[in-house]
Design a protein around this motif. Structure first.
Motif, short mmCIF file in Angstrom:
data_model
loop_
_atom_site.label_atom_id
_atom_site.label_comp_id
_atom_site.label_asym_id
_atom_site.label_seq_id
_atom_site.Cartn_x
_atom_site.Cartn_y
_atom_site.Cartn_z
N ALA A 292 -5.55 109.76 12.26
CA ALA A 292 -6.01 110.60 11.15
C ALA A 292 -7.52 110.87 11.16
N MET B 271 -5.52 110.36 3.37
CA MET B 271 -4.25 110.47 4.08
C MET B 271 -3.17 109.63 3.41
N VAL C 98 1.46 110.26 9.93
CA VAL C 98 0.85 110.95 8.79
C VAL C 98 1.95 111.70 8.05
N ALA D 121 -2.29 114.87 4.98
CA ALA D 121 -3.70 114.52 4.82
C ALA D 121 -4.34 115.61 3.96
#
Ligand code: BT5
Length: 267
Positions: free
Chosen positions: A87, A131, A138, A141
């Motif tokens: 991320a 996030m 993920v 985000a």
């Protein structure tokens, strides 16, 4: 003058980023709004933009000064198919898009790790990535971007007057905030598309090319810790690579970078 939201929506129609566009005259933080929308399942590209933030946030709980109708405050929901540990790359992706957008007005704008944009050593923009993970990946985000458009030095709180800047301060004239927001969305999308199609490598190269710190003596502070050395670049994970005076290589995950005076920047 207010943002021209109809123009923004029209320009972003059919694009990945910037539509749907949620407009708030005033809000606590566009990042909080976008996090909430993300949790409710909002689609990738959904963007919240505000004229003013009453609780604008930086990293580590710091404040982002966000007075009405002066600057650009926006947050974009992304749903990249990547592991959560990658991320931090999104901040670098956004930083490259942001500096590209600002260079339409001020070509000498440069990046300071992780993703501040500096003009003549003054911070004119910052990014806050937050996030939510789903397992190891993920889920979504939120990339929050603040750009100082028309702030004048005396409009900053006294403690920021030596370090903060704006496009108007650099140019000596006001900028069209709608155009600025549009440029940010366009360049963010272009960089994000590159990232999705070709991975982090080309983004990393562009970041290095636009970085104010590579090859310079810097200090990185995190809490009471300080590491000094020469900035070498960023790793594939988006960490900062530093060579200390004793020759040891160090990778820095988070912190604030201070450039040496000789580096030409104060922040
Ligand atoms: C950042 O944090 O630079 C991230 C800023 C992200 C702001 C956007 S606006 C839209 C979205 N919604 C939010 O609530 N946030 C995002 P950091 O690197 O921690 O820098 C914060 C520090 O920058 C503060 O502690 C001040 O020293 C300085 N600062 C605060 N407001 C500023 C401003 N408007 N311009 C320049 N410097 C500022």
């Amino acid at each position: 003058m207010r943002l021209d939201i109809a123009r923004l929506r029209e320009a972003r129609e059919g694009h990945r980023i910037g539509i749907p566009l949620v407009y708030r005259e005033t809000t606590g933080s566009t990042n909080d709004d976008a996090m909430e929308l993300g949790r409710q399942g909002a689609e990738e590209g959904t963007t919240v933009i505000a004229e003013e933030q009453t609780r604008g946030r930086g990293r580590l709980g710091r404040q982002w000064v966000s007075p009405p109708e002066k600057n650009v405050y926006l947050s974009v929901i992304l749903r990249p198919p990547i592991p959560a540990r990658l991320a931090p790359q999104l901040g670098i992706v956004a930083g490259v898009g942001l500096v590209e957008a600002i260079r339409n007005w001020v070509p000498e704008a440069a990046l300071k790790w992780p993703n501040d944009v500096l003009i003549a050593g003054r911070k004119v923009a910052g990014i806050l990535v937050e996030m939510v993970a789903k397992g190891d990946d993920v889920d979504f985000a939120v990339v929050g971007i603040g750009v100082n458009g028309n702030m004048r030095i005396e409009e900053f709180p006294p403690e920021l007057r030596d370090t903060a800047g704006s496009l108007a301060i650099a140019l000596g004239r006001d900028v069209d905030r709608t155009e600025l927001a549009l440029a940010v969305l366009q360049h963010l999308e272009a960089e994000y598309e590159t990232y999705l199609q070709h991975g982090f490598a080309p983004v990393r190269i562009r970041w290095l090319d636009r970085a104010a710190i590579v090859g310079k003596e810097i200090a990185v502070r995190h809490g009471n810790d300080e590491v000094r050395g020469v900035a070498l670049g960023i790793s594939d994970d988006g960490t900062l690579e530093l060579r200390r005076a004793d020759g040891q290589l160090v990778e820095i995950l988070s912190g604030d970078v201070f450039l040496d005076e000789r580096g030409g920047a104060r922040n």
